[in-house]
Design a protein around this motif. Sequence first.
Motif, mmCIF file in Angstrom:
data_model
loop_
_atom_site.group_PDB
_atom_site.id
_atom_site.type_symbol
_atom_site.label_atom_id
_atom_site.label_comp_id
_atom_site.label_asym_id
_atom_site.label_seq_id
_atom_site.Cartn_x
_atom_site.Cartn_y
_atom_site.Cartn_z
ATOM 1 N N GLN A 138 -16.267 0.112 33.100
ATOM 2 C CA GLN A 138 -14.862 0.233 33.512
ATOM 3 C C GLN A 138 -13.865 -1.008 33.440
ATOM 4 O OE1 GLN A 138 -13.175 3.101 34.574
ATOM 5 N NE2 GLN A 138 -11.487 1.859 34.575
ATOM 6 N N LEU A 139 -12.879 -1.001 33.083
ATOM 7 C CA LEU A 139 -11.852 -2.121 33.005
ATOM 8 C C LEU A 139 -10.786 -2.048 34.160
ATOM 9 C CD1 LEU A 139 -10.799 -1.914 29.161
ATOM 10 C CD2 LEU A 139 -12.218 -3.727 30.427
ATOM 11 N N TYR A 140 -10.614 -3.185 34.532
ATOM 12 C CA TYR A 140 -9.633 -3.489 35.922
ATOM 13 C C TYR A 140 -8.540 -4.442 35.526
ATOM 14 C CZ TYR A 140 -13.683 -1.125 38.270
ATOM 15 O OH TYR A 140 -14.385 -0.371 38.620
ATOM 16 N N ARG A 141 -7.555 -4.362 36.352
ATOM 17 C CA ARG A 141 -6.636 -5.488 36.565
ATOM 18 C C ARG A 141 -6.485 -5.788 37.979
ATOM 19 N NH1 ARG A 141 -3.611 -6.015 31.770
ATOM 20 N NH2 ARG A 141 -3.579 -4.160 30.627
ATOM 21 N N LEU A 142 -5.751 -7.150 38.321
ATOM 22 C CA LEU A 142 -5.249 -7.211 39.698
ATOM 23 C C LEU A 142 -4.358 -6.440 39.954
ATOM 24 C CD1 LEU A 142 -5.074 -11.083 40.194
ATOM 25 C CD2 LEU A 142 -6.392 -9.554 41.660
ATOM 26 N N LYS A 143 -4.313 -5.785 41.290
ATOM 27 C CA LYS A 143 -3.290 -5.150 41.789
ATOM 28 C C LYS A 143 -1.948 -5.935 41.777
ATOM 29 C CE LYS A 143 -5.768 -1.864 44.752
ATOM 30 N NZ LYS A 143 -5.955 -1.610 46.167
ATOM 31 N N GLN A 144 -0.833 -5.366 41.554
ATOM 32 C CA GLN A 144 0.577 -6.004 41.430
ATOM 33 C C GLN A 144 0.604 -6.810 42.531
ATOM 34 O OE1 GLN A 144 2.350 -5.757 38.768
ATOM 35 N NE2 GLN A 144 3.637 -7.398 39.766
ATOM 36 N N GLU A 145 0.271 -6.305 43.940
ATOM 37 C CA GLU A 145 0.664 -7.113 44.897
ATOM 38 C C GLU A 145 -0.201 -8.232 45.278
ATOM 39 O OE1 GLU A 145 -0.799 -3.923 45.316
ATOM 40 O OE2 GLU A 145 -1.618 -3.572 47.476
ATOM 41 N N PHE A 146 -1.004 -8.720 44.558
ATOM 42 C CA PHE A 146 -1.820 -9.841 44.458
ATOM 43 C C PHE A 146 -1.963 -10.699 43.398
ATOM 44 C CE2 PHE A 146 -3.202 -8.304 48.581
ATOM 45 C CZ PHE A 146 -3.858 -7.093 48.355
ATOM 46 N N ARG A 147 -0.780 -10.305 42.570
ATOM 47 C CA ARG A 147 -0.534 -11.220 41.564
ATOM 48 C C ARG A 147 0.014 -12.862 41.740
ATOM 49 N NH1 ARG A 147 0.558 -6.850 36.933
ATOM 50 N NH2 ARG A 147 -1.489 -5.775 37.461
ATOM 51 N N GLN A 148 0.915 -12.628 42.929
ATOM 52 C CA GLN A 148 1.739 -13.833 43.317
ATOM 53 C C GLN A 148 1.078 -14.384 44.691
ATOM 54 O OE1 GLN A 148 4.296 -15.531 41.569
ATOM 55 N NE2 GLN A 148 3.371 -14.073 39.952
ATOM 56 N N ARG A 149 0.469 -13.300 45.259
ATOM 57 C CA ARG A 149 -0.300 -14.077 46.578
ATOM 58 C C ARG A 149 -1.741 -13.598 46.436
ATOM 59 N NH1 ARG A 149 -0.816 -10.283 50.751
ATOM 60 N NH2 ARG A 149 -0.116 -8.242 50.499
ATOM 61 N N LEU A 150 -2.669 -14.108 47.317
ATOM 62 C CA LEU A 150 -4.205 -13.884 47.237
ATOM 63 C C LEU A 150 -4.323 -12.929 48.322
ATOM 64 C CD1 LEU A 150 -5.604 -17.680 47.065
ATOM 65 C CD2 LEU A 150 -4.841 -16.373 45.105
ATOM 66 N N ARG A 151 -5.580 -12.278 47.899
ATOM 67 C CA ARG A 151 -6.126 -11.441 48.867
ATOM 68 C C ARG A 151 -7.533 -12.137 49.489
ATOM 69 N NH1 ARG A 151 -5.777 -6.888 52.070
ATOM 70 N NH2 ARG A 151 -7.225 -5.290 51.389
ATOM 71 N N LEU A 152 -7.417 -12.303 50.767
ATOM 72 C CA LEU A 152 -8.545 -12.943 51.586
ATOM 73 C C LEU A 152 -9.400 -12.104 52.294
ATOM 74 C CD1 LEU A 152 -6.391 -15.746 53.229
ATOM 75 C CD2 LEU A 152 -7.233 -15.731 50.872
ATOM 76 N N VAL A 153 -10.789 -12.334 52.256
ATOM 77 C CA VAL A 153 -11.602 -11.694 53.264
ATOM 78 C C VAL A 153 -12.242 -12.493 54.202
ATOM 79 C CG1 VAL A 153 -12.225 -9.648 51.984
ATOM 80 C CG2 VAL A 153 -13.372 -11.493 51.394
ATOM 81 N N GLY A 154 -12.803 -11.892 55.572
ATOM 82 C CA GLY A 154 -13.451 -12.834 56.343
ATOM 83 C C GLY A 154 -14.832 -13.333 55.974
ATOM 84 N N ARG A 155 -15.607 -12.639 55.313
ATOM 85 C CA ARG A 155 -16.998 -12.917 54.994
ATOM 86 C C ARG A 155 -17.039 -13.648 53.647
ATOM 87 N NH1 ARG A 155 -22.343 -9.600 55.910
ATOM 88 N NH2 ARG A 155 -20.852 -8.018 56.885
ATOM 89 N N GLY A 156 -17.323 -14.928 53.668
ATOM 90 C CA GLY A 156 -17.606 -15.560 52.192
ATOM 91 C C GLY A 156 -18.625 -14.957 51.205
#
Lengths: 227, 227
Positions: B206-224
Motif C-alpha cells: 500500500q502507498l501512503y502520504r502524510l495527512k494534510q494537517e501534518f505537512r506543516q506541523r508534526l504529529r507527536l506520540v508519548g512512547r518513543g
Amino acid sequence: MPPEPLICTVDLVLLTLQAGQLQVLLLKRDREPFAGALALPGGYVHTGEDQSCEDAALRVLQDKAGLQGLYLEQLATFSGPGRDPRGWSVSVAYLAVVDAGTLDAQGAPVRAAHWRPVDRLPALPFDHGRIIATAVERVRGKSLYSSLPAHLCPAPFTLPELQAVYEAVLGETVNHVSFRRKMGELDCLDAVPGGKRADGAHRPAQLYRLKQEFRQRLRLVGRGLKA
Amino acid sequence: MPPEPLICTVDLVLLTLQAGQLQVLLLKRDREPFAGALALPGGYVHTGEDQSCEDAALRVLQDKAGLQGLYLEQLATFSGPGRDPRGWSVSVAYLAVVDAGTLDAQGAPVRAAHWRPVDRLPALPFDHGRIIATAVERVRGKSLYSSLPAHLCPAPFTLPELQAVYEAVLGETVNHVSFRRKMGELDCLDAVPGGKRADGAHRPAQLYRLKQEFRQRLRLVGRGLKA
C-alpha cells in the motif's frame, strides 16, 4: 543591503511550584514602555559584557530576581514589528525552574506577591502571555520524558513527594507503578544515606536528591510517562 | 542604559536524505566575510518587509534555494561576540526538511554539488558547524517520537520505504513490528486509494502520504520508537 537596526532583548520565564500550581515570576516594570505594569523580567543584551544571550539571561536572573545556579534552557525567540512599541524587536526567551526550598535558601529575594499562577495571569504587555504559554507547554511536554520536574521539588524529597510534583505539573494523576519504573529508567536520583521521612501511618520513606550531573542538564528517556 | 547595536541574522539548516544519508544544503558566500566559502544559507532580517524571523527564514529559503512550502521549525538562537567577525551577533537558526522528490518537483534549483553529508562536513565559517550539529540532534531526537522523518521520504511511499527513512536518520535498524505499531499510534498517514507499489517478490504494498494537517506541523506520540 546594510542591516536595519533592531531591538534585541532577553526575557526570562522563571517558574516554580507553590500551592500545587505552576507559578511564574512577574516584576513591575520601572521604565517605559508599560512602566508600572507586571511583566516578565528581561533586559537588553549588553554587548560590552555578555558573552551570549544566555549570559544576559543569567545576568537578568541575578540582577532582577537575585537568583543563581538554577536550571536554565533557551525557550524560543520571539520577533516582529508589533511586539514592542519601540520598534522591530527580537527577544530570546529563556526558561528557568526553581523549587520553593531554593527560593527560601536564597533569601526569597522576590516577594510572594510577584508570583502568579500560570493558569490565571493578569493582562501582560508585549507578547509575554504568549511567551509564558510557550514555557508552560515546554515544561509540561518535557515532564513526560525527563527529570525537569525534579527541579520544582524541594530537596531532599520522597518518591511520593516527587510524584505529586509531576502530577501538579501535568495536571493529572500518574500511575504509581509506572512512575516508579520511570524513575528507575531515568536513574537521575541519589538516595540520601540514612535519610528517611516519616509519612503518617506508612513506614518512613527514603529521601532522594537529583544526581549532581543532572542539576544543570536534563536526563531524558525514550518512553514517556503516558505510554 | 541604551542598547548597543548588534547584528541579527537568520540561518537555515535545510536537510534532505540522499544516498541513505542526511545531507545539508551549503551555498558559496557571495560577499565578505568568508566570500567564496561554503556556508549555511542565511541573511539579515529585513525589518521593512519581514513580519518575524520565521518570515525572514522563509524568504531566504525562497531567494537563495528557490524552495517553498517545506516543513520549517525554529531551531535555536546562537549569539556572542566571536561568531561573526563583524561584531556581536545573534542568529536565529531554523531547521527545514525536504524530500528528494520535492527537490525534483520544484526544479532542483540547488545543484547536487551543494549538498554535503552531515557526517562529513567541510570546514565552515562562523559557528555553522555547531548550528548543523544542533539541527541533526534535533532531527534524530524528534525521529523517535514524531512524524518528522516522513518529510524526508518522497511521497507516496510504502511503509517499508518509510521505515528505511527512519532507520537512515537514526543510524540504526528499527524493529519492524514496533515501527508498524508506532505508525498506527501516530496516525499521521493517509492510504492512497488503490495505490500500490510492487516490491519484488512480495505482494504489492500500500502507498501512503502524510495527512494534510501534518505537512506543516508534526504529529507527536508519548512512547518513543526505542521504548
